[in-house]
Design an enzyme around this catalytic site. Structure first.
Site, PDB file in Angstrom:
ATOM      1  N   ASP A 142      22.075 -13.253  10.922  1.00 52.43           N
ATOM      2  CA  ASP A 142      21.698 -14.163   9.836  1.00 52.43           C
ATOM      3  C   ASP A 142      22.894 -14.517   8.959  1.00 52.43           C
ATOM      4  O   ASP A 142      23.026 -15.655   8.508  1.00 52.43           O
ATOM      5  CB  ASP A 142      20.604 -13.526   8.974  1.00 52.43           C
ATOM      6  CG  ASP A 142      19.276 -13.460   9.693  1.00 52.43           C
ATOM      7  OD1 ASP A 142      19.084 -14.250  10.653  1.00 52.43           O
ATOM      8  OD2 ASP A 142      18.432 -12.635   9.305  1.00 52.43           O
ATOM      9  N   CYS A 143      23.744 -13.537   8.699  1.00 54.03           N
ATOM     10  CA  CYS A 143      24.905 -13.801   7.823  1.00 54.03           C
ATOM     11  C   CYS A 143      26.101 -14.351   8.584  1.00 54.03           C
ATOM     12  O   CYS A 143      26.980 -14.997   7.989  1.00 54.03           O
ATOM     13  CB  CYS A 143      25.291 -12.539   7.050  1.00 54.03           C
ATOM     14  SG  CYS A 143      25.491 -11.063   8.068  1.00 54.03           S
ATOM     15  N   TYR A 144      26.136 -14.102   9.896  1.00 57.68           N
ATOM     16  CA  TYR A 144      27.208 -14.646  10.742  1.00 57.68           C
ATOM     17  C   TYR A 144      26.571 -15.308  11.970  1.00 57.68           C
ATOM     18  O   TYR A 144      26.512 -14.715  13.056  1.00 57.68           O
ATOM     19  CB  TYR A 144      28.165 -13.532  11.183  1.00 57.68           C
ATOM     20  CG  TYR A 144      28.972 -12.918  10.068  1.00 57.68           C
ATOM     21  CD1 TYR A 144      29.878 -13.675   9.330  1.00 57.68           C
ATOM     22  CD2 TYR A 144      28.839 -11.557   9.774  1.00 57.68           C
ATOM     23  CE1 TYR A 144      30.615 -13.110   8.312  1.00 57.68           C
ATOM     24  CE2 TYR A 144      29.580 -10.975   8.752  1.00 57.68           C
ATOM     25  CZ  TYR A 144      30.469 -11.767   8.027  1.00 57.68           C
ATOM     26  OH  TYR A 144      31.213 -11.201   7.023  1.00 57.68           O
TER      27      TYR A 144
END
Length: 391
Positions: A142-144
């Site tokens: 989700d963050c990368y």
């Protein structure tokens, strides 16, 4: 009362460097001074002795941050000029090992097991200012969320590039011979059958750890010449074995201490970091390394005054014994004998072949001497010295 007739501190020597009054010589020059004047007089006269070595050092590599993409990526597999780098560090960090081989090396396609290009060559290309093709893949988070990037990079494009070598500057090493009938290929080079040659890899009296055999001045924070720039000793190297048999002068007669060294790759030079291909073994990196030895007392003068004829190592059979974990010595020889071009084992004369460059080792020692004389290089006093006990 001190047991030494002469005593100096790192701070005193650094003050002399800053004032331009420092007296610095190479290890080869120091040998002649000690022989002529004795250790006490040499300690009074000389402040710093410089050393040098240039040879393949397989346990080398670079910790590289190649910068965030948009959207971000948490790279799990990284290739640099199709040489795998380890991506299990952080989002865009990787470690490129010197011995990692190119996945599509053209030499390997013709001669399986042979490699012309590897991690050491990528490192040399980077410090030479060449463009390197980088590919990174990821599983996505989700963050990368990014799963793949491809880009061309130069050393200056990289946010961080640190030479990080876990085992350099071996304090002594084996002489390699081959008693079998066939030629074999090893990390010590090609060895002809029936002991047709004897390969060795040390600068002898110029080698850094031979000049401080019991690690009185070398440890965490020692400032060194590394790859043409300034680096540091950050730990004892892997396979650090300080408790091996030693000669009366304190020097080991078998492979002993090692250095873990680091430095900013962006300061370094392709002259002093050279990718090499070793027939039948693979890829490596030849590293230029030099350590300044402060002459704190006459003991350090005595250590740095040891000549090649008082430095010894063992002849090991890499054809039969070494592959099976047997390091039984076929004989002990001095570095003076090795540098003469031939040694004698069991009545047989064997030509010797150096894998380290004495010409480059001398150049490193001279360069480091000039840096110190010019006041551009102060000594780094270690927070603690390398261990002499087993680790």
């Amino acid at each position: 009362m001190s047991k030494y007739a002469v005593e100096k501190s790192f701070a005193q020597i650094n003050a002399r460097i800053k004032s331009g009054e420092v007296v610095v010589v190479t290890a080869e020059e120091m040998t002649a001074i000690v022989q002529e004047k004795g250790a006490v007089a040499a300690a009074r006269e000389i402040d710093v002795v410089t050393t040098g070595t240039f040879a393949p050092m397989c346990s080398s590599g670079a910790m590289i941050n190649f910068g965030h993409s948009v959207p971000g990526i948490k790279a799990s597999h990284v290739l640099m000029n199709n040489v795998p780098a380890y991506g299990g560090v952080a989002a865009v960090d990787c470690y490129l090992g010197a011995t990692e081989a190119c996945l599509d090396d053209p030499l390997n396609k013709v001669y399986p097991g042979e490699f012309r290009y590897g991690g050491g060559h990528v490192i040399q290309d980077l410090v030479a200012g060449k463009t390197v093709y980088l590919e990174a893949t990821a599983y996505g988070t989700d963050c990368y969320p990014n799963r793949r990037i491809e880009k061309k990079v130069t050393l200056q494009d990289l946010p961080n590039a640190i030479l990080c070598n876990p085992r350099n500057g071996y304090q002594n090493y084996n002489v390699a011979v081959n008693s079998t009938k066939k030629t074999i290929h090893t990390y010590m080079g090609t060895l002809k059958g029936r002991m047709g040659n004897a390969n060795y890899c040390s600068a002898g009296a110029l080698s850094p750890l031979f000049n401080d055999p019991t690690y009185r001045t070398i440890g965490l924070g020692t400032r060194i010449f590394l790859g043409g720039g300034v680096g540091y000793v950050t730990w004892h190297g892997t396979q650090h074995r300080p408790t091996v048999e030693r000669a009366p002068n304190g020097t080991p007669v078998r492979p002993a201490g090692t250095l873990w060294v680091m430095g900013d790759l962006k300061q370094m030079s392709p002259r002093w970091l050279v990718g090499v291909s070793i027939q039948g073994y693979g890829c490596s990196l030849a590293v230029g390394l030099g350590v300044p030895i402060p002459i704190l007392n006459e003991e350090m003068a005595r250590y740095t005054g040891v000549a090649d004829d008082a430095l010894f190592t063992q002849v090991i059979d890499y054809g039969e014994a070494y592959p099976n974990g047997d390091s039984t010595s076929l004989g002990q020889v001095s570095y003076a004998e090795l540098k003469s071009g031939a040694i004698t084992i069991d009545g047989h004369t064997i030509p010797t072949v150096p894998l380290s460059s004495m010409v480059r080792a001398r150049e490193i020692a001279e360069t480091l001497k000039e840096w110190i004389r010019a006041g551009n290089f102060q000594l780094g006093e270690p927070q603690f010295t390398l261990p002499m006990e087993a680790v």
